[in-house]
Design a protein around this motif. Structure first.
Motif, mmCIF file in Angstrom:
data_model
loop_
_atom_site.group_PDB
_atom_site.id
_atom_site.type_symbol
_atom_site.label_atom_id
_atom_site.label_comp_id
_atom_site.label_asym_id
_atom_site.label_seq_id
_atom_site.Cartn_x
_atom_site.Cartn_y
_atom_site.Cartn_z
ATOM 1 N N ILE A 41 1.235 10.633 -4.131
ATOM 2 C CA ILE A 41 0.229 11.318 -3.321
ATOM 3 C C ILE A 41 0.575 11.312 -1.837
ATOM 4 C CG2 ILE A 41 -1.589 10.895 -5.019
ATOM 5 C CD1 ILE A 41 -2.691 8.724 -3.324
ATOM 6 N N CYS A 42 1.628 10.566 -1.446
ATOM 7 C CA CYS A 42 2.021 10.492 -0.032
ATOM 8 C C CYS A 42 3.509 10.174 -0.002
ATOM 9 C CB CYS A 42 1.227 9.381 0.661
ATOM 10 S SG CYS A 42 1.727 9.025 2.356
ATOM 11 N N ASP A 43 4.249 10.765 0.949
ATOM 12 C CA ASP A 43 5.692 10.478 0.963
ATOM 13 C C ASP A 43 6.022 9.180 1.702
ATOM 14 O OD1 ASP A 43 5.824 11.026 3.684
ATOM 15 O OD2 ASP A 43 6.656 13.019 3.432
ATOM 16 N N GLY A 44 5.024 8.591 2.364
ATOM 17 C CA GLY A 44 5.217 7.265 2.957
ATOM 18 C C GLY A 44 6.126 7.213 4.170
ATOM 19 N N ASN A 45 6.429 8.363 4.753
ATOM 20 C CA ASN A 45 7.362 8.372 5.883
ATOM 21 C C ASN A 45 6.670 7.931 7.180
ATOM 22 O OD1 ASN A 45 9.133 9.088 7.988
ATOM 23 N ND2 ASN A 45 10.090 10.630 6.669
ATOM 24 N N ARG B 280 0.520 6.203 8.706
ATOM 25 C CA ARG B 280 0.295 5.680 10.047
ATOM 26 C C ARG B 280 -0.642 4.482 9.980
ATOM 27 N NH1 ARG B 280 -0.455 11.561 10.999
ATOM 28 N NH2 ARG B 280 -2.696 11.425 11.246
ATOM 29 N N CYS B 281 -0.462 3.587 10.917
ATOM 30 C CA CYS B 281 -1.238 2.357 10.849
ATOM 31 C C CYS B 281 -1.788 1.947 12.202
ATOM 32 C CB CYS B 281 -0.332 1.279 10.269
ATOM 33 S SG CYS B 281 -0.743 -0.361 10.769
ATOM 34 N N LEU C 174 0.835 -1.205 0.000
ATOM 35 C CA LEU C 174 0.000 0.000 0.000
ATOM 36 C C LEU C 174 0.872 1.258 0.000
ATOM 37 C CD1 LEU C 174 -2.723 1.427 0.199
ATOM 38 C CD2 LEU C 174 -2.666 1.091 2.672
ATOM 39 N N ARG C 175 1.911 1.239 0.810
ATOM 40 C CA ARG C 175 2.811 2.396 0.900
ATOM 41 C C ARG C 175 3.497 2.641 -0.444
ATOM 42 N NH1 ARG C 175 8.230 2.453 2.227
ATOM 43 N NH2 ARG C 175 9.038 4.448 2.973
ATOM 44 N N GLN C 176 3.903 1.540 -1.075
ATOM 45 C CA GLN C 176 4.574 1.669 -2.370
ATOM 46 C C GLN C 176 3.622 2.253 -3.427
ATOM 47 O OE1 GLN C 176 6.206 -2.016 -3.762
ATOM 48 N NE2 GLN C 176 7.741 -1.000 -5.013
#
Lengths: 95, 477
Positions: free
Chosen positions: B182-186, B193-194, B173-175
């Motif tokens: 649309i999101c930097d995934g940091n 966040r999860c 999902l992060r990838q």
């Protein structure tokens, strides 16, 4: 009466409100009046009427993703009872 | 392996890479001076009107299409009411019964086996402010720069059957979010966040067990560890004949365990209702199609194409498609030189090592695709050996000079001149008669000794293949 003392106190608790005996009675009366009014509306036959959440006919009120000037920080902090280093100080919240 | 079934559902909050907040024009960037990116709208002043940022809708639709969701033609925003200092309005604007996207999925792979994980819904909402607790005094500090920053909440189906699947789902999902830009995934900084819902039941039993909710897992490692811990805790309780208590728990990194948040609050009494400040949002077919046509190639498709088009092993395809930038780098190299596996090897080892050592992203790497492929050509023409090339690569990465330039100035050119090597080998054999004798008596592993001597004599510049064959020939003649 549809709404009970307990429900008024519960909602007050969620809103961080303390009610005295007099206020409790007043809110009990007012909230029940609102619910009675809703019951009245519920009697209207709305079969086939599309769901409406807003009175205007607008359906695409959007803005472009373009930055605008934010307010001065002093304005953001003006209503804070206490502040430190640009942050608003609140009683400790423990998760 | 276990007598229990594990049931996990995940809730992800992805901060969107928009310029501005979701309902006002304040900057959505992190790292600004506290409370400097606020206005009456995001501070919840009376009488203001929020207006939806069109980019947020576009980003939401992008993710929805990338995960096979149905896009809602009609969207309604709702107020989720709760009282907490990080929420200036006393409610969060979110979507409730009419989310933007529904019924999608993504595919994960565990040890070569593919599995589909359902996505229940994706909706738009605003982030809350940031709470900083004082370590010594009983106070907290509020910074509202984050209040109103756009989020997508992505809720999975309870299809996830273990911690390893949960981590695989999150990584995929992060990838996808990062490929869609649309999101930097940091995770460490909280832009991805999860939260997890987890329950355990005896194998074969249909009814779900009692679930606990897990929060505060800010890395894939912590997600895995926290879920492992919860699985063991639940099974332990069930085995002892006990009952799991439904609660919300935090992952305590220092203690390596989960602990209950013990919130007395009836936190789920959110009293949702449609937000009267926001009109319904209608999304038409044309807008959806416009977004669909601009979708980039997704990670799974890229992985597949890298295997098919370049004949790369699955492992290479996986590594090279970790980020779009790395995949692009590989493809730019491959356009210049038709040697995909060799390029892949150099990227997976030397390029990634340098990025890691210099702590930089690919755009900052001094070795351009043209420089890397030019160096690979020097290897294939025999000008430099592989071990020389490693030295050349390191030098390119630190100085930005071309391979040709480095080879010239360092005199790294390898000796491929047969006559020159013959002469040198002759001398080495004469100087080491005992070893020559032993070799000729059958101790052929001494070949390495002679090659070593030659390398010493040439300061490592002898063409290794040529050196081997010349020495062998002369010893065996």
């Amino acid at each position: 009466m549809k709404i009970t003392d307990q429900e008024v106190l519960h909602v007050a608790g969620l809103s961080r409100l303390k009610l005295d005996e007099h206020e409790l009675k007043r809110f009990l009366r007012e909230l029940n009046a609102i619910v009675d009014y809703m019951d009245m509306l519920a009697q209207i036959d709305t079969a086939g009427v599309p769901e409406t959440v807003h009175a205007t006919m607008l359906t695409r009120a959007l803005r472009q993703d373009i930055p605008e000037r934010s307010q001065e920080r002093a304005a953001a902090l003006a209503n804070a009872p206490s502040q430190r280093e640009g942050k608003i100080v609140v009683p400790r919240v423990i998760e | 392996m276990r007598d229990y079934d594990i049931v996990i559902g995940l809730e992800v909050h992805a901060q969107l890479l928009t310029e501005t907040k979701i309902f006002c024009g304040c900057s959505a960037r992190a790292g600004l001076a506290p409370n400097s990116s606020t206005c009456p709208v995001c501070m919840g002043m009376p009488g203001v009107l929020p207006v939806l940022n069109s980019k947020v809708v576009e980003f939401g639709i992008r993710l929805g299409l990338a995960t096979g969701c149905t896009i809602a033609r009609r969207n309604v925003f709702a107020r989720k009411n709760y009282f907490y200092p990080d929420l200036p309005k006393g409610y969060q604007i979110t979507q409730y019964d009419r989310p933007l996207c529904e019924r999608g999925f993504l595919e994960i792979e565990i040890a070569g086996t593919k599995k589909r994980i359902g996505i229940t819904r994706i909706h738009m909402e605003e982030d809350a402010g940031k709470n900083i607790h004082d370590e010594h005094e009983p106070v907290s500090y509020m910074d509202f720069n984050r209040a109103g920053v756009p989020l997508l909440e992505i809720v999975s189906e309870p299809d996830i059957a273990g911690p390893d699947e949960a981590v695989a789902y999150l990584k995929e999902l992060r990838q996808i979010l990062m490929f869609l830009d649309i999101c930097d995934g940091n995770m460490e900084e909280g832009s991805f966040r999860c939260d997890a819902n987890i329950s355990v039941k005896p194998k074969g039993v249909a009814a779900f067990g009692i679930r606990t909710e897990l929060k505060n897992m800010n890395s894939f490692r912590n997600v895995g560890k926290a879920l492992e811990f919860e699985v063991d805790r639940h099974i332990g309780i069930l085995k002892a004949g006990g009952r799991v208590e439904q609660d919300t728990r935090l992952w305590d990194v220092a203690a390596n365990r989960t602990r209950s948040m013990r919130s007395k609050e009836e936190s789920h009494d959110y009293r949702y209702f449609p937000d009267p400040d926001l009109v319904p949002l209608e999304v038409d077919e044309a807008w959806i199609e416009e977004i669909r046509s601009s979708l980039p190639e997704l990670p799974s498709a890229k992985r597949k194409r890298f295997q098919e088009e370049y004949g790369l092993p699955a492992y290479d395809a996986d590594v090279l498609t970790q980020t779009k930038a790395l995949a692009d780098y590989f493809e730019q190299c491959s356009e210049l030189l038709d040697s995909p596996k060799e390029i892949s090897n150099w990227i997976m080892t030397e390029v990634l090592r340098v990025l890691n050592e210099q702590d930089i992203a690919l755009p900052q790497l001094k070795v351009t695709p043209g420089m890397l492929t030019a160096m690979l050509t020097l290897i294939s023409t025999g000008t430099i050996s592989i071990s020389m090339a490693k030295e050349v690569f390191a030098e390119m990465a630190s100085s930005g000079r071309t391979a040709e330039d480095i080879v010239q100035s360092k005199g790294l050119r390898q000796i491929s001149d047969e006559d020159e090597l013959l002469g040198l080998v002759q001398g080495i054999l004469e100087n080491n008669p005992a070893e020559v004798k032993k070799y000729r008596q059958g101790k052929t592993q001494l070949l390495g000794f002679f090659v070593g001597q030659l390398m010493k004599a040439t300061k490592g510049k002898a063409n290794p293949n040529l050196a081997n064959s010349i020495i062998k020939e002369m010893l065996e003649s």
